[in-house]
Design a protein around this motif. Structure first.
Motif, short mmCIF file in Angstrom:
data_model
loop_
_atom_site.label_atom_id
_atom_site.label_comp_id
_atom_site.label_asym_id
_atom_site.label_seq_id
_atom_site.Cartn_x
_atom_site.Cartn_y
_atom_site.Cartn_z
N ILE A 50 -2.03 -1.89 -6.12
CA ILE A 50 -2.17 -1.69 -4.67
C ILE A 50 -2.96 -0.41 -4.38
CG2 ILE A 50 -0.11 -3.01 -4.01
CD1 ILE A 50 1.42 -0.35 -3.85
N PRO A 51 -3.53 -0.30 -3.17
CA PRO A 51 -4.37 0.86 -2.87
C PRO A 51 -3.60 2.10 -2.40
CG PRO A 51 -4.45 -0.72 -1.06
CD PRO A 51 -3.53 -1.31 -2.10
N LEU A 52 -4.22 3.25 -2.67
CA LEU A 52 -3.70 4.52 -2.17
C LEU A 52 -4.55 4.96 -0.97
CD1 LEU A 52 -1.83 7.01 -2.46
CD2 LEU A 52 -3.60 8.04 -3.90
N LEU A 53 -3.89 5.08 0.18
CA LEU A 53 -4.55 5.51 1.42
C LEU A 53 -4.19 6.98 1.63
CD1 LEU A 53 -3.16 2.55 3.61
CD2 LEU A 53 -5.11 2.51 2.05
N VAL A 54 -5.18 7.81 1.93
CA VAL A 54 -4.88 9.24 2.03
C VAL A 54 -5.25 9.78 3.42
CG1 VAL A 54 -5.30 11.52 1.06
CG2 VAL A 54 -5.19 9.55 -0.44
N ASP A 55 -4.24 10.34 4.08
CA ASP A 55 -4.48 11.08 5.31
C ASP A 55 -4.97 12.47 4.87
OD1 ASP A 55 -4.32 12.81 7.43
OD2 ASP A 55 -2.38 12.10 8.14
N GLU A 56 -6.30 12.61 4.84
CA GLU A 56 -6.92 13.87 4.42
C GLU A 56 -7.50 14.57 5.65
OE1 GLU A 56 -10.14 13.41 1.54
OE2 GLU A 56 -9.44 15.12 0.37
N ALA A 57 -6.75 14.45 6.76
CA ALA A 57 -7.23 14.98 8.05
C ALA A 57 -7.64 16.45 7.93
CB ALA A 57 -6.15 14.82 9.12
N HIS A 58 -6.91 17.20 7.08
CA HIS A 58 -7.17 18.65 6.99
C HIS A 58 -8.01 19.02 5.76
CE1 HIS A 58 -4.44 19.78 10.29
NE2 HIS A 58 -3.82 18.67 9.95
N GLY A 59 -8.63 18.01 5.11
CA GLY A 59 -9.31 18.33 3.84
C GLY A 59 -10.79 17.96 3.80
N GLY A 60 -11.43 17.88 4.96
CA GLY A 60 -12.85 17.47 4.98
C GLY A 60 -13.78 18.41 4.24
N ALA A 97 0.85 -1.21 0.00
CA ALA A 97 0.00 0.00 0.00
C ALA A 97 0.87 1.25 0.00
CB ALA A 97 -0.91 0.01 1.23
N VAL A 98 0.27 2.36 -0.42
CA VAL A 98 0.95 3.66 -0.35
C VAL A 98 0.05 4.58 0.48
CG1 VAL A 98 1.71 5.69 -1.67
CG2 VAL A 98 2.04 3.39 -2.62
N MET A 99 0.68 5.31 1.41
CA MET A 99 -0.10 6.30 2.17
C MET A 99 0.51 7.68 1.94
SD MET A 99 -0.97 6.53 6.24
CE MET A 99 -2.43 5.52 6.26
N ILE A 100 -0.34 8.68 1.68
CA ILE A 100 0.17 10.05 1.54
C ILE A 100 -0.64 11.01 2.42
CG2 ILE A 100 1.02 9.72 -0.82
CD1 ILE A 100 -1.43 11.46 -1.73
N VAL A 101 -0.07 12.18 2.63
CA VAL A 101 -0.78 13.24 3.36
C VAL A 101 -1.25 14.26 2.33
CG1 VAL A 101 -0.60 15.00 5.16
CG2 VAL A 101 0.76 12.92 5.32
N TYR A 102 -2.56 14.53 2.30
CA TYR A 102 -3.14 15.42 1.28
C TYR A 102 -4.36 16.07 1.91
CZ TYR A 102 -5.73 16.69 -3.01
OH TYR A 102 -6.42 17.35 -4.00
N PRO A 103 -4.37 17.34 2.18
CA PRO A 103 -3.31 18.32 2.05
C PRO A 103 -2.34 18.21 3.22
CG PRO A 103 -5.19 19.32 3.10
CD PRO A 103 -5.58 17.90 2.80
N THR A 104 -1.21 18.95 3.14
CA THR A 104 -0.34 19.03 4.30
C THR A 104 -0.99 19.98 5.31
OG1 THR A 104 0.82 20.99 3.50
CG2 THR A 104 1.68 18.84 2.81
N TYR A 105 -0.38 20.04 6.47
CA TYR A 105 -0.89 20.93 7.53
C TYR A 105 -1.04 22.36 7.00
CZ TYR A 105 -1.77 21.03 12.58
OH TYR A 105 -2.35 21.08 13.80
N HIS A 106 -0.18 22.74 6.04
CA HIS A 106 -0.20 24.11 5.53
C HIS A 106 -1.04 24.25 4.27
CE1 HIS A 106 3.12 23.96 8.36
NE2 HIS A 106 2.84 25.23 8.58
#
Ligand code: PLP
Length: 493
Positions: A199-209, A172-181
């Motif tokens: 393989i799947p792309l997992l996205v930490d979109e914590a700041h992009g709701g 798997a690949v995980m990225i952060v999108y967007p960054t904190y900034h």
């Protein structure tokens, strides 16, 4: 309005969880169940004075009418389905322990012990917890570093392509999108490259709701091909702190495994205050998101424009794509203050203690502010006025610009041992100055933003020690380590 828009708005106006809570509260049954305060009757006076009793009437357990978070078949199922529709997912899970538990679950659902996962080196610490719990082995990619702003962004398609060629067995690949900034990479190309590998792309979109709900914001990760996204609904939308969502689409990830993973790591007593706040936040965005964000973007643009005219300040912008970073969330305001001759930590203190303004994230050269639907035009006026005062007091065309060191996150050295093995290994504390070359037993983060500087299982290098010494001396706080003064570090025996 088209018929399908009408049908969408009609179904999205419902709030199954809020409605179920409202009905239950009006029934006034005599409660012999948890929580012990019995809908506010037994709360301490101090709490009643602070919050009033009303909020506690909805603090109920998993009663039959309120469904079950881990086997949803009633109001939680309906609320999650509505959220999936609103956010463009096929399945959505409500999370009561922040994006943190969603990120852990995403790794648990895609990696078996020993499986490799590609992550940017500046991933949030929750992903490291995911590695420890799952036994997955990280292949870290150094994020692109912008020396002008002293900011680490995310990974580039080229870097990903290269590391995938060297690691064809990655799961798997995980990225952060967007960054904190608020910086967003070329997620579409990253998704294509990842999918070509099967393989799947997992996205930490914590700041992009909020991205789904306005065309002037960066595109949401699901619309660009991500398989799974995790969003902190509480960070930028109207949900309560900790309330978050995990969204899924496609067939690369087994939804049953997500459910099992979440059951492992979330409380068996989920808060209905948090769950109801997710239901309401979704309804608010589905019905009024565009107008609310119109205003938010307008406020953000006003702040960006006026602050950029104040002497001594510059504002992070992305008028043209550079190095495969395509979009900036303009509601995330990053103000560079080096020309004031102060550090971001010093400016943060003055803003907070003397000028009544509290930032989201101070760093050495800049401070980040979240402008969201909760802000008013008055807030923006106060922010601009506060920076004008700072500029009047500290800016001089003759004063030298602060010469802070540049602090790219130290590159990850080869880890001889996985984060999971490190977690269970025997460790001891050694003097900071004698730790060079040892294997770290700690996860050390500068906080905020909670980005790991030293991972469990990594060799301690000169660069890491220098980085930690510098950020501490400059006023950042360090968390995650056994000795937060950093006089001693935990290393493997
Ligand atoms: C990029 C990123 N990912 C994940 C998280 C964790 O989110 P939460 O606080 O909702 O658990 C954070 C929190 O700051 C974050 O900044």
């Amino acid at each position: 309005m088209t018929l399908s828009q009408h049908t969408f708005l009609n179904s999205q106006s419902k709030m199954p969880l809020i409605e179920a809570l409202r009905t239950l509260i009006s029934q006034k049954n005599v409660a012999f169940h948890a929580p012990g305060h019995k809908q506010g009757h037994g709360i301490p006076q101090s709490l009643e004075k602070l919050l009033g009793k009303t909020v506690f009437t909805a603090d109920l357990p998993e009663l039959p009418e309120l469904d079950n978070l881990f086997a949803p078949s009633g109001v939680i199922k309906k609320a999650q389905e509505l959220a999936a529709e609103a956010f463009g997912a096929e399945n959505t899970w409500f999370l009561v322990n922040g994006s943190t538990c969603g990120i852990i679950a995403a790794i648990l659902a895609t990696c078996n012990p020993g499986d490799k996962i590609i992550l940017p080196r500046n991933i949030h610490q929750s992903a490291i917890t995911g590695l420890i719990i799952s036994g997955a082995v990280p292949v870290f990619l150094n994020p692109y570093y912008d020396p002008l702003w002293d900011l680490s962004y995310s990974i580039t398609p080229n870097a990903l392509k290269q590391v995938l060629e060297e690691n064809s067995d990655v799961k798997a690949v995980m990225i952060v999108y967007p960054t904190y900034h608020g910086i967003c990479g070329d997620i579409k190309v990253i998704a294509d490259i990842t999918h070509r590998q099967g393989i799947p792309l997992l996205v930490d979109e914590a700041h992009g709701g909020h991205f789904t709900f306005h065309q002037d914001l960066p595109p949401c990760a699901l619309s660009m091909g991500a398989d799974l996204t995790v969003q902190s609904t509480h960070k930028v939308l109207g949900a309560m702190t900790q309330a978050s969502m995990l969204h899924l689409q496609g067939t690369r990830i087994d939804p049953q495994r997500i459910s099992r993973a979440l059951q492992l790591i979330e409380s068996t007593s989920p808060s209905y205050l948090l769950l109801a706040s997710l239901d309401a936040a979704r309804q608010q965005m589905a019905l009024y998101g565009k107008e609310l964000l119109d205003k938010t973007i307008e406020f953000a643009n006003k702040a960006r424009q006026q602050l950029s005219h104040i002497q001594g300040l510059s504002i992070l912008d992305l008028k043209e794509p550079f190095c495969s970073f395509y979009y900036l969330d303009t509601t995330r305001l990053t103000v560079n203050i080096t020309a004031l001759g102060l550090s971001g930590f010093e400016v943060d203190k003055i803003l907070h203690q003397q000028l009544g303004i509290t930032a989201e994230l101070p760093m050495l050269r800049h401070l980040a502010f979240i402008i969201s639907m909760g802000n008013t035009t008055d807030d923006i006026t106060k922010l601009i006025a506060a920076f004008q005062i700072l500029s009047n007091s500290y800016f001089s065309p003759h004063s030298p610009i602060s010469s802070f060191p540049h602090l790219p996150i130290p590159p990850s050295p080869h880890s001889p041992i996985s984060p999971r093995e490190t977690f269970f290994a025997a460790t001891k504390m050694v003097d900071f100055n004698y730790s060079l070359g040892r294997i770290s037993g700690d996860l050390i983060c500068t906080y905020p933003p909670g980005i790991p500087i030293l991972m469990p299982g990594e060799k301690i290098t000169d660069q890491t020690l220098e980085y930690l010494k510098t950020v501490l001396a400059l006023g950042a706080s360090v968390t995650g380590c056994s000795d937060s003064s950093l006089q001693k570090l935990k290393v493997l025996v």
